[in-house]
Enzyme design. Sequence first.
Site, PDB file in Angstrom:
ATOM      1  N   ARG A 185       3.310   6.023  -5.634  1.00 52.17           N
ATOM      2  CA  ARG A 185       4.091   6.467  -4.474  1.00 52.17           C
ATOM      3  C   ARG A 185       5.320   5.592  -4.282  1.00 52.17           C
ATOM      4  O   ARG A 185       5.431   4.501  -4.841  1.00 52.17           O
ATOM      5  CB  ARG A 185       3.231   6.434  -3.210  1.00 52.17           C
TER       6      ARG A 185
ATOM      7  N   GLY B 112       7.793   3.358  -1.563  1.00 55.70           N
ATOM      8  CA  GLY B 112       7.527   2.449  -0.462  1.00 55.70           C
ATOM      9  C   GLY B 112       6.954   1.116  -0.901  1.00 55.70           C
ATOM     10  O   GLY B 112       6.675   0.884  -2.083  1.00 55.70           O
TER      11      GLY B 112
ATOM     12  N   VAL C 295       4.303  -2.333   0.491  1.00 54.67           N
ATOM     13  CA  VAL C 295       2.864  -2.538   0.652  1.00 54.67           C
ATOM     14  C   VAL C 295       2.390  -1.998   1.998  1.00 54.67           C
ATOM     15  O   VAL C 295       3.108  -2.066   3.005  1.00 54.67           O
ATOM     16  CB  VAL C 295       2.506  -4.038   0.530  1.00 54.67           C
TER      17      VAL C 295
ATOM     18  N   TYR D 150      -1.579  -1.059   4.312  1.00 58.99           N
ATOM     19  CA  TYR D 150      -3.000  -1.389   4.468  1.00 58.99           C
ATOM     20  C   TYR D 150      -3.732  -0.176   5.007  1.00 58.99           C
ATOM     21  O   TYR D 150      -3.236   0.511   5.902  1.00 58.99           O
ATOM     22  CB  TYR D 150      -3.134  -2.559   5.448  1.00 58.99           C
TER      23      TYR D 150
ATOM     24  N   ALA E  10       2.630   5.742   8.970  1.00 52.40           N
ATOM     25  CA  ALA E  10       3.317   5.384   7.734  1.00 52.40           C
ATOM     26  C   ALA E  10       3.256   6.544   6.750  1.00 52.40           C
ATOM     27  O   ALA E  10       2.282   7.308   6.733  1.00 52.40           O
ATOM     28  CB  ALA E  10       2.685   4.137   7.105  1.00 52.40           C
TER      29      ALA E  10
ATOM     30  N   GLY F 103       0.765  10.547   0.812  1.00 51.35           N
ATOM     31  CA  GLY F 103       1.028  11.241   2.061  1.00 51.35           C
ATOM     32  C   GLY F 103       1.245  10.334   3.247  1.00 51.35           C
ATOM     33  O   GLY F 103       2.153   9.498   3.242  1.00 51.35           O
ATOM     34  N   PHE F 104       0.390  10.474   4.282  1.00 50.27           N
ATOM     35  CA  PHE F 104       0.636   9.780   5.548  1.00 50.27           C
ATOM     36  C   PHE F 104      -0.627   9.066   6.024  1.00 50.27           C
ATOM     37  O   PHE F 104      -1.749   9.401   5.629  1.00 50.27           O
ATOM     38  CB  PHE F 104       1.112  10.752   6.624  1.00 50.27           C
TER      39      PHE F 104
ATOM     40  N   CYS G   2       5.108  -2.261   4.901  1.00 46.73           N
ATOM     41  CA  CYS G   2       6.215  -1.421   4.444  1.00 46.73           C
ATOM     42  C   CYS G   2       7.496  -2.226   4.222  1.00 46.73           C
ATOM     43  O   CYS G   2       8.593  -1.659   4.182  1.00 46.73           O
ATOM     44  CB  CYS G   2       6.476  -0.270   5.416  1.00 46.73           C
TER      45      CYS G   2
END
Length: 222
Positions: free
Chosen positions: A82, A84, A86, A88, A149, A162-163, A180
């Site tokens: 993906r 972006g 890092v 969590y 995120a 995804g999210f 991020c």
Amino acid sequence: MNTLPQQQHRCCYLYNQGLVSYCDAWNWQKSLLQARVYNSILHDVLILLEHPPVYTLGQGASLDFLKFELDKNDFEVYRVERGGEVTYHCPGQLVGYPILNLKYYRQDLHWYLRQLEEVLIKVLAVYGLKGDRLAGLTGVWIDGIKVGAIGIKVSRWVTMHGFALNVCPDLSGFEKIVPCGIADKSVGSMAQWIPDIQLDEVRLQVAKAFAEVFGVEFIPQS
């Protein structure tokens, strides 16, 4: 944000899962994506789940945003494809993995990111919370605190990753990273505003908002 015309509604498999290891979910996504790259008539998919504690880095993410040594960490760490930096994942955070063929929607990655943000904004509005976008950044904030995120991968216009919406997680894991890659913004959760919020209830609202924003009709799967 504009939703899709009624005539473009597509069928979408909805998988409501519980706690799933990151590796298992990642492999599942890759399998679903590859199947749809080779057979574009397959239905789209939305997976909703939670992960055990895990850190993930985007394909170009910098290790400078980790505040720990990789060989001295209690949780798993994955570098994935993906975009972006890092982030969590942990229980109490609702993660959504849409496997969509954007050829049936709009072949525009910026549009897709804004639509994912819109899903989360609509969910927050159900609870009387105002979700905001910040110029130049991807995600959703409440009063300057990041609660949603987004990080995606698209292959031949089929999406994966995804999210993640922080509903009621233990946020302490975020203290070990620069989430991020944004050092000057804090991370929070819906529970800060609604202490008794339940993830399973939010899960239903996410599915409803996703169907509305993307114009899909869900086919529930076990």
